[in-house]
Design an enzyme around this catalytic site. Structure first.
Site, PDB file in Angstrom:
ATOM      1  N   GLU A 152       6.326   1.518  -1.503  1.00 47.44           N
ATOM      2  CA  GLU A 152       4.725   1.258  -1.440  1.00 47.44           C
ATOM      3  C   GLU A 152       4.474   0.089  -0.510  1.00 47.44           C
ATOM      4  O   GLU A 152       5.214  -0.815  -0.581  1.00 47.44           O
ATOM      5  CB  GLU A 152       4.188   1.317  -2.774  1.00 47.44           C
ATOM      6  CG  GLU A 152       2.746   0.939  -2.401  1.00 47.44           C
ATOM      7  CD  GLU A 152       1.838   1.930  -1.872  1.00 47.44           C
ATOM      8  OE1 GLU A 152       1.994   2.407  -0.639  1.00 47.44           O
ATOM      9  OE2 GLU A 152       0.866   2.478  -2.499  1.00 47.44           O
ATOM     10  N   ASP A 153       3.396   0.064   0.249  1.00 43.15           N
ATOM     11  CA  ASP A 153       3.290  -1.019   1.239  1.00 43.15           C
ATOM     12  C   ASP A 153       2.595  -2.171   0.306  1.00 43.15           C
ATOM     13  O   ASP A 153       3.103  -3.349   0.520  1.00 43.15           O
ATOM     14  CB  ASP A 153       2.348  -0.760   2.518  1.00 43.15           C
ATOM     15  CG  ASP A 153       0.930   0.144   2.125  1.00 43.15           C
ATOM     16  OD1 ASP A 153       1.032   0.154   0.511  1.00 43.15           O
ATOM     17  OD2 ASP A 153       0.326   0.327   2.872  1.00 43.15           O
TER      18      ASP A 153
ATOM     19  N   PHE B 119      -8.346  -8.989   1.810  1.00 45.18           N
ATOM     20  CA  PHE B 119      -7.975  -7.693   2.436  1.00 45.18           C
ATOM     21  C   PHE B 119      -7.242  -7.968   3.909  1.00 45.18           C
ATOM     22  O   PHE B 119      -7.570  -8.928   4.689  1.00 45.18           O
ATOM     23  CB  PHE B 119      -9.581  -6.989   3.062  1.00 45.18           C
ATOM     24  CG  PHE B 119      -9.093  -5.914   3.655  1.00 45.18           C
ATOM     25  CD1 PHE B 119      -8.875  -4.724   2.791  1.00 45.18           C
ATOM     26  CD2 PHE B 119      -9.201  -5.555   5.050  1.00 45.18           C
ATOM     27  CE1 PHE B 119      -8.619  -3.379   3.136  1.00 45.18           C
ATOM     28  CE2 PHE B 119      -8.909  -4.074   5.494  1.00 45.18           C
ATOM     29  CZ  PHE B 119      -8.655  -3.049   4.728  1.00 45.18           C
TER      30      PHE B 119
ATOM     31  N   ASP C 166      -2.458  -2.927  -5.272  1.00 44.63           N
ATOM     32  CA  ASP C 166      -3.710  -3.742  -5.375  1.00 44.63           C
ATOM     33  C   ASP C 166      -4.015  -3.371  -6.912  1.00 44.63           C
ATOM     34  O   ASP C 166      -3.771  -4.092  -7.700  1.00 44.63           O
ATOM     35  CB  ASP C 166      -4.690  -3.378  -4.434  1.00 44.63           C
ATOM     36  CG  ASP C 166      -5.902  -3.611  -4.222  1.00 44.63           C
ATOM     37  OD1 ASP C 166      -5.893  -4.861  -4.631  1.00 44.63           O
ATOM     38  OD2 ASP C 166      -6.993  -3.170  -3.856  1.00 44.63           O
TER      39      ASP C 166
HETATM   40  P1  IMP Z   1      -4.232   0.498  -5.152  1.00 42.07           P
HETATM   41  O1  IMP Z   1      -4.138   1.991  -5.566  1.00 42.07           O
HETATM   42  O2  IMP Z   1      -5.573   0.050  -5.733  1.00 42.07           O
HETATM   43  O3  IMP Z   1      -3.025  -0.038  -5.704  1.00 42.07           O
HETATM   44  O4  IMP Z   1      -4.104   0.609  -3.670  1.00 42.07           O
HETATM   45  C1  IMP Z   1      -2.829   0.949  -3.010  1.00 42.07           C
HETATM   46  C2  IMP Z   1      -3.357   1.293  -1.614  1.00 42.07           C
HETATM   47  O5  IMP Z   1      -4.457   0.696  -1.136  1.00 42.07           O
HETATM   48  C3  IMP Z   1      -2.139   0.514  -0.536  1.00 42.07           C
HETATM   49  O6  IMP Z   1      -1.107   1.783  -0.591  1.00 42.07           O
HETATM   50  C4  IMP Z   1      -2.810   0.576   0.504  1.00 42.07           C
HETATM   51  O7  IMP Z   1      -2.881   1.822   1.472  1.00 42.07           O
HETATM   52  C5  IMP Z   1      -4.443   0.118   0.256  1.00 42.07           C
HETATM   53  N1  IMP Z   1      -4.755  -1.315   0.161  1.00 42.07           N
HETATM   54  C6  IMP Z   1      -4.759  -1.991  -0.782  1.00 42.07           C
HETATM   55  N2  IMP Z   1      -5.025  -2.956  -0.529  1.00 42.07           N
HETATM   56  C7  IMP Z   1      -5.169  -3.186   0.677  1.00 42.07           C
HETATM   57  C8  IMP Z   1      -5.313  -4.124   2.010  1.00 42.07           C
HETATM   58  O8  IMP Z   1      -5.505  -5.400   1.609  1.00 42.07           O
HETATM   59  N3  IMP Z   1      -5.405  -3.639   3.214  1.00 42.07           N
HETATM   60  C9  IMP Z   1      -5.333  -2.284   3.680  1.00 42.07           C
HETATM   61  N4  IMP Z   1      -5.044  -1.660   2.513  1.00 42.07           N
HETATM   62  C10 IMP Z   1      -4.978  -1.897   1.409  1.00 42.07           C
HETATM   63 MG    MG Z   2      -0.459   2.766   0.905  1.00 42.63          MG
END
Ligand code: IMP
Ligand code: MG
Length: 178
Positions: A102-103, A155, A106
């Site tokens: 995963e990149d 972000f 969050d």
């Molecule tokens: P989560 O489900 O909230 O953990 O979000 C995960 C996904 O949201 C990641 O795989 C990213 O693609 C996207 N994401 C989360 N934070 C950022 C950010 O700061 N910039 C761009 N994409 C984000």
């Molecule tokens: Mg992602």
């Protein structure tokens, strides 16, 4: 400070490629140590993790398979709090060691959904590798096995990460200028 403008927003350079590479080398060394003698299957979460996956996989020493899955949880710069599956897993994962790539984690909802989707597949084990982690936003209750860097709850774009689909091609990571 180097800046880029994407759509209506400006971002300033915050994590140079050399720091990203160092974090990836650290993760690769850990995976190489933990997975000796196995043939893991790496599951890359599209779109964001494609660059991280490409750099990480080049440093993996054991024989490995690679697969891709796509979920969506972001609209603009805010998590919409819901994750929907867009492209599913069709590989047979029974008895396999799966390493999720995963990149960024969050809120943690995306990986939470993936772990639920993997549950009925009778894996040997699953490990999570994320390049970036926002501890202040995290709401998950699972362990993240490999974290490249913990970052503030800002972000960011670049190195696979986008703002409304722009910025994925940037080599370095940039933070939104408030
Ligand atoms: P989560 O489900 O909230 O953990 O979000 C995960 C996904 O949201 C990641 O795989 C990213 O693609 C996207 N994401 C989360 N934070 C950022 C950010 O700061 N910039 C761009 N994409 C984000
Ligand atoms: Mg992602």
């Amino acid at each position: 400070m180097k800046k880029v403008t994407l759509h209506d927003k400006t971002f300033a350079l915050s994590i140079p490629y050399s720091d990203i590479q160092q974090a990836i080398e650290k993760i690769a060394a850990q995976i190489n140590k933990d997975t000796v003698g196995e043939t893991p299957i790496f599951v890359c979460l599209l779109n964001g993790a494609f660059m991280f996956a490409a750099d990480l996989l080049k440093l993996i020493e054991m024989p490995a398979e690679v697969s891709f899955i796509k979920y969506s949880s972001y609209a603009g710069t805010q998590s919409v709090g819901e994750v929907s599956e867009l492209i599913g897993l069709n590989t047979d994962l029974k008895g396999r060691t799966v390493i999720v790539i995963e990149d960024i984690i969050d809120t943690g909802l995306t990986i939470n959904k993936l772990l639920k989707d993997l549950q009925p597949k009778e894996l040997k084990r699953v490990k999570i590798a994320t390049l970036l982690f926002k501890p202040e936003a995290f709401k998950g209750d699972y362990v993240i096995d490999y974290v490249g860097m913990s970052i503030p709850n800002d972000f960011i774009v670049g190195y696979g990460l986008d703002y409304n689909e722009l910025g994925r091609n940037l080599k370095d990571i940039y933070t939104l200028v408030q």
